[in-house]
Design a protein around this motif. Structure first.
Motif, short mmCIF file in Angstrom:
data_model
loop_
_atom_site.label_atom_id
_atom_site.label_comp_id
_atom_site.label_asym_id
_atom_site.label_seq_id
_atom_site.Cartn_x
_atom_site.Cartn_y
_atom_site.Cartn_z
N HIS A 1 3.05 -2.73 3.98
CA HIS A 1 4.13 -1.75 3.90
C HIS A 1 5.48 -2.35 4.29
CE1 HIS A 1 3.39 -1.70 8.25
NE2 HIS A 1 4.61 -1.21 8.37
N THR B 1 5.05 -0.13 -5.18
CA THR B 1 4.04 0.72 -4.54
C THR B 1 3.74 1.94 -5.40
OG1 THR B 1 3.42 1.78 -2.44
CG2 THR B 1 5.64 2.21 -3.25
N LYS B 2 2.66 2.63 -5.05
CA LYS B 2 2.32 3.90 -5.69
C LYS B 2 2.43 5.06 -4.70
CE LYS B 2 1.26 2.36 -9.80
NZ LYS B 2 2.11 2.72 -10.97
N GLU B 3 2.78 4.74 -3.44
CA GLU B 3 2.74 5.76 -2.39
C GLU B 3 3.99 5.70 -1.51
OE1 GLU B 3 -1.13 6.61 -0.64
OE2 GLU B 3 -0.21 6.40 1.34
N ILE B 4 4.60 6.86 -1.31
CA ILE B 4 5.79 6.98 -0.48
C ILE B 4 5.48 7.85 0.74
CG2 ILE B 4 8.20 7.75 -0.36
CD1 ILE B 4 7.74 5.40 -2.29
N ALA B 5 5.64 7.27 1.93
CA ALA B 5 5.53 8.05 3.17
C ALA B 5 6.94 8.52 3.53
CB ALA B 5 4.95 7.20 4.29
N TYR C 1 0.84 -1.20 0.00
CA TYR C 1 0.00 0.00 0.00
C TYR C 1 0.88 1.25 0.00
CZ TYR C 1 -3.36 3.50 1.58
OH TYR C 1 -4.12 4.63 1.68
N ARG C 2 1.96 1.20 0.80
CA ARG C 2 2.92 2.30 0.79
C ARG C 2 4.28 1.80 1.28
NH1 ARG C 2 0.08 5.44 5.56
NH2 ARG C 2 -1.04 6.30 3.77
N TYR D 1 7.54 3.35 3.40
CA TYR D 1 8.08 4.44 4.20
C TYR D 1 9.55 4.63 3.87
CZ TYR D 1 3.88 4.11 7.13
OH TYR D 1 2.59 4.11 7.59
#
Length: 286
Positions: free
Chosen positions: A220, A47-51, A4-5, A7
Motif C-alpha cells: 500500500h 490498485t483496485k481498492e481505495i481505503a 493491494y490498496r 489509502y
C-alpha cells in the motif's frame, strides 16, 4: 507496480479525540471532489481498492456518496473506516453504496473519548446497520474492531459490556471463547468481530527501534488530504513526503529516488528513513 490498496484521506477531520490516536497538528481539511477524481484517475493504474481514510473519518462528510460515485465510476472498490459515531447521519443508500467492499467500525473509540451519548445510543445505529445488511442481503463486509486486548491497556469493563450486547444481538457466546491468539470471530454472514492490540504510532519523538522491513510501498501507499504521497498509512503528518500530487504525477512520485531507496531498503530489512527506524509497528512483519 501494483498495490493491494491505496489509502486516500478524504478529510483529516474525525470529530473525536481518541486517546490512542496521535495529536493532529495539521489544519482541518477536506479534499475537493475535483482533486479526488484527478487522484483516482491515476490510482486506478496501481490498485483496485481505495481505503477512504488515514486519520480522518469519511462519515463526517455529508457528501460522501459523491466520492463513492467517483470510485465506482472508475471500477474500484472502497473501504470505509469509521468510529461509528456518524453512521446515523447517512442513508442506507450511501452506506450500502455499490462501491463499498467493507466498512470497518472502531468500537473501542467509544470509551476513549469524553462522550455526551450513552453506550446504547452509540451502539444502536451500528447494530441497526448490521441488521439491515442481513435483511437486505447486501454483499459487503462489516468489520467490528476491538483493538484493545493488550494486557497493559485492556478495557475489560467496556469489553464485557460490549460482548454482552453482541451476544444478545447476534445470539453468540463470546464469553465462552478463548480469545487469546485469535484475531477474529464470525458473528454472522460477512459480519466479523476483529481483535487486535493497541499500537504505537510512528513518531520522530519515539526511540529508535532499529532496522526491519515494512509493507509500505509494497502492499500500500497513502495519499494525505493535502495531496502529499507517503509510503505508509501510519504517516498521518506526512513526515516522509515522497511528492505532492498537486505538482507531480503519481507514477513519477512512486519512481523517484526517495521512494526507490525506501523500497530497496525494505527488501534488505534496512530502513532508509528516520521515521521508519522509530516505528515499532514494523516489528509485526519482522
Amino acid at each position: 507496480m501494483k498495490f493491494y490498496r491505496i489509502y486516500i484521506e478524504l478529510t483529516n477531520i474525525c470529530g473525536l479525540k481518541c486517546s490512542f490516536c496521535p495529536t493532529k497538528e495539521l489544519p482541518n481539511e477536506i479534499m475537493s471532489l475535483e482533486f479526488f477524481e484527478l487522484i483516482i484517475r491515476q490510482a486506478k493504474s496501481f490498485t483496485k481498492e481505495i481505503a477512504c481514510h488515514v486519520v480522518g473519518d469519511p462519515l463526517t462528510l455529508s457528501n460522501l456518496s459523491n466520492y463513492l460515485d467517483i470510485i465506482y465510476r472508475y471500477g474500484l472498490r472502497a473501504v470505509i473506516t469509521t468510529s461509528g459515531y456518524y453512521i446515523k447521519n447517512h442513508s442506507l443508500k450511501t452506506l450500502f453504496h455499490p462501491a463499498i467492499k467493507q466498512i470497518n467500525i472502531s468500537l473501542n473509540s467509544f470509551n476513549k473519548n469524553s462522550n455526551s451519548i450513552s453506550f446504547r445510543e452509540y451502539i444502536e445505529p451500528i447494530l441497526d446497520l448490521c441488521s439491515k445488511k442481513l435483511e437486505l442481503k447486501r454483499d459487503i463486509f462489516i468489520n467490528l474492531r476491538v483493538w484493545n486486548l493488550d494486557e497493559i491497556m485492556s478495557e475489560r469493563e467496556f469489553n464485557s459490556k460490549l460482548f454482552s450486547t453482541l451476544n444478545q444481538f447476534f445470539r453468540v457466546n463470546l464469553d465462552s471463547l478463548n480469545l487469546k491468539g485469535r484475531d477474529r470471530v464470525r458473528l454472522d454472514s460477512k459480519i466479523i468481530l476483529h481483535f487486535d492490540n493497541y499500537f504505537e504510532w510512528p513518531s520522530l519523538n519515539n526511540p529508535i527501534y532499529g532496522d526491519g522491513t515494512c509493507q509500505g510501498l509494497s502492499s500500500h501507499i497513502a495519499i494525505l488530504v493535502s495531496g502529499k504521497v507517503v509510503p505508509c498509512c501510519l504517516d498521518s503528518s506526512g513526515v516522509i513526503s515522497l511528492g505532492d500530487l498537486k505538482e507531480e504525477r503519481l507514477k513519477d512520485i512512486l519512481l523517484n529516488r526517495r521512494a526507490s531507496n525506501i523500497r530497496d531498503g525494505f527488501k534488505e530489512y534496512r530502513c532508509s528513513e528516520e521515521l521508519c527506524l522509530k516505528c515499532s509497528y514494523k516489528n509485526r512483519f519482522n
